[in-house]
Design a protein around this motif. Structure first.
Motif, short mmCIF file in Angstrom:
data_model
loop_
_atom_site.label_atom_id
_atom_site.label_comp_id
_atom_site.label_asym_id
_atom_site.label_seq_id
_atom_site.Cartn_x
_atom_site.Cartn_y
_atom_site.Cartn_z
N THR A 155 53.79 34.95 37.88
CA THR A 155 53.74 33.92 38.93
C THR A 155 52.41 33.17 38.93
O THR A 155 52.16 32.36 39.82
N THR A 156 51.57 33.38 37.93
CA THR A 156 50.25 32.75 37.87
C THR A 156 50.06 32.07 36.52
O THR A 156 50.41 32.64 35.48
N PHE A 168 43.65 27.76 38.53
CA PHE A 168 44.92 28.39 38.22
C PHE A 168 45.90 28.16 39.37
O PHE A 168 45.50 27.95 40.52
N ASP A 169 47.19 28.18 39.05
CA ASP A 169 48.26 28.00 40.02
C ASP A 169 48.97 29.33 40.25
O ASP A 169 49.20 30.10 39.31
N THR A 170 49.33 29.58 41.51
CA THR A 170 50.18 30.73 41.84
C THR A 170 51.48 30.21 42.44
O THR A 170 51.46 29.34 43.32
#
Length: 249
Positions: A155-156, A168-170
């Protein structure tokens, strides 16, 4: 939209942190595209921010008004040359109504995803349609969700690693939410900025447009007109209000 994200500290640093979006090769095609779709009429920018696009578009002779929910961002716009001469309403782009119609309403740099529910995004389309004259156009620039880049079960996703910045995106895949994490270090001092979004697919946007009485007339991968394909990472889409009010898409 979560106005708490756009604090005074963030607003004052916004232009510097987004300097790459002011480059002529980025901003020039943006303004060219919007000027063409305004067709000589007035424009309304939702989430106008500090005026990155509104000011150069107005210098092309397009009368531009703006709606901005964040008071700190609006203050930064006002501080700029010509800022007090631009019509600006502080309020929610899903509900604020100006007392006239426009030939163009536009929403750039992923701002539609700052609305964190589907209902809010639908309301944004309906508010755009309410501001458009017959035959007017609604333009959105937004990223294509990059779920294919997520390894199974993860999920990251890291999107940038530099000397002073890590990003970074979660992902919350159930609710179509993504939080962009920006960790920056300057002169030994660290700061963190979290930006929540509701990602949305092109086809979902087309359905929102149809609910608002608009129909898709153009979709490109970028402001320069690159064809949109299955591998495009962003899109610029244009929906139009019927010229005949009795016609629905």
């Amino acid at each position: 939209m979560n106005a708490d994200v756009w604090t005074q500290q963030v607003a004052r640093a916004y232009d510097e942190s987004s300097a790459h979006m002011y480059l002529p090769e980025v901003l020039g095609p943006t303004v060219d595209f919007l000027e063409r779709h305004a067709g000589g009429g007035p424009a309304l920018e939702f989430a106008v921010g500090t005026g990155r696009v509104a000011f150069p578009l107005s210098r092309r002779g397009v009368p531009v008004a703006g709606i901005e929910k964040s008071e700190p961002m609006a203050r930064e716009l006002r501080r700029k040359p010509g800022g007090h001469g631009m019509e600006l309403v502080v309020g929610d782009m899903t509900t604020v109504r100006l007392p006239r119609r426009f030939s163009l309403v536009y929403l750039v740099y992923n701002a539609i995803t700052c609305l964190l529910s589907q209902d809010e995004q639908v309301a944004c389309f309906r508010n755009a349609a309410a501001h458009l004259e017959q035959g007017g156009r609604f333009v959105i620039e937004v990223f294509v969700p990059e779920l294919r880049r997520l390894p199974p079960g993860e999920t990251t996703r890291v999107f940038h690693v530099g000397g002073t910045h890590v990003g970074f995106d979660t992902y919350d895949l159930v609710n179509q939410h993504v939080v962009s994490h920006h960790h920056t270090t300057v002169d030994g001092r660290g700061s963190t900025f979290l930006s929540p979004h509701r990602y949305v697919w092109p086809a979902e946007l087309d359905l929102m447009a149809a609910l608002a009485g608009l129909s898709l007339i153009e979709r490109r991968a970028d402001w320069s007109g690159t064809p949109f394909t299955a591998s495009s990472r962003s899109h610029v889409s244009v929906w139009q209000k019927p010229s005949d009010p009795s016609v629905r898409p």
